[in-house]
Write a protein that holds these residues in place. Structure first.
Motif, PDB file in Angstrom:
ATOM      1  N   ASN A  50       7.280   0.459   6.580  1.00 30.24           N
ATOM      2  CA  ASN A  50       7.458   1.121   5.298  1.00 30.24           C
ATOM      3  C   ASN A  50       6.086   1.424   4.728  1.00 30.24           C
ATOM      4  O   ASN A  50       5.301   0.517   4.468  1.00 30.24           O
ATOM      5  CB  ASN A  50       8.254   0.222   4.347  1.00 30.24           C
ATOM      6  CG  ASN A  50       8.742   0.971   3.145  1.00 30.24           C
ATOM      7  OD1 ASN A  50       8.685   2.195   3.105  1.00 30.24           O
ATOM      8  ND2 ASN A  50       9.215   0.247   2.158  1.00 30.24           N
TER       9      ASN A  50
ATOM     10  N   LEU B 214       3.739   7.158   1.646  1.00 36.57           N
ATOM     11  CA  LEU B 214       3.179   8.446   2.054  1.00 36.57           C
ATOM     12  C   LEU B 214       3.448   9.488   0.983  1.00 36.57           C
ATOM     13  O   LEU B 214       4.456  10.185   1.012  1.00 36.57           O
ATOM     14  CB  LEU B 214       3.792   8.909   3.379  1.00 36.57           C
ATOM     15  CG  LEU B 214       3.401   8.147   4.621  1.00 36.57           C
ATOM     16  CD1 LEU B 214       4.068   8.759   5.845  1.00 36.57           C
ATOM     17  CD2 LEU B 214       1.900   8.149   4.801  1.00 36.57           C
TER      18      LEU B 214
ATOM     19  N   LEU C 185       8.991  10.488   4.273  1.00 36.61           N
ATOM     20  CA  LEU C 185       8.919   9.401   5.253  1.00 36.61           C
ATOM     21  C   LEU C 185      10.222   9.255   6.032  1.00 36.61           C
ATOM     22  O   LEU C 185      10.202   9.074   7.247  1.00 36.61           O
ATOM     23  CB  LEU C 185       8.563   8.088   4.558  1.00 36.61           C
ATOM     24  CG  LEU C 185       8.433   6.871   5.460  1.00 36.61           C
ATOM     25  CD1 LEU C 185       7.304   7.059   6.469  1.00 36.61           C
ATOM     26  CD2 LEU C 185       8.185   5.624   4.639  1.00 36.61           C
TER      27      LEU C 185
ATOM     28  N   ARG D 142      10.723   9.387  10.024  1.00 37.69           N
ATOM     29  CA  ARG D 142      11.336   8.254  10.737  1.00 37.69           C
ATOM     30  C   ARG D 142      12.472   8.728  11.646  1.00 37.69           C
ATOM     31  O   ARG D 142      12.610   8.280  12.776  1.00 37.69           O
ATOM     32  CB  ARG D 142      11.862   7.239   9.711  1.00 37.69           C
ATOM     33  CG  ARG D 142      12.231   5.915  10.301  1.00 37.69           C
ATOM     34  CD  ARG D 142      12.786   4.943   9.276  1.00 37.69           C
ATOM     35  NE  ARG D 142      12.104   4.898   8.003  1.00 37.69           N
ATOM     36  CZ  ARG D 142      11.003   4.167   7.755  1.00 37.69           C
ATOM     37  NH1 ARG D 142      10.467   3.451   8.705  1.00 37.69           N
ATOM     38  NH2 ARG D 142      10.483   4.161   6.552  1.00 37.69           N
TER      39      ARG D 142
END
Length: 65
Positions: A23, A26, A11, A15
């Motif tokens: 948030n 994943l 993640l 990002r």
């Protein structure tokens, strides 16, 4: 064979690449089929930036169980 794919990018790496907030949990997925729900990254509707979207299951969209 259909177009299956994997989702293994952490993640935080996503990002940094796409600059989105939020948030999400994943977990890596190694055999995603085209008919399965999966997270997507799209341009934010308000313009400016990206957003990570988690699709609702089919039952939640149609209002059935």
């Amino acid at each position: 064979m259909c177009g299956r794919y994997t989702i293994t990018t952490p993640l935080e790496a996503l990002r940094k690449m796409f600059d989105f907030e939020g948030n999400f949990n994943l977990a890596p997925r190694y055999n995603v089929a085209p008919t399965q729900n999966a997270a997507i990254i799209r341009n934010a509707p308000e313009g400016g930036g990206s957003e990570l979207v988690m699709p609702l299951p089919k039952q939640a969209r149609s209002g059935t169980t």
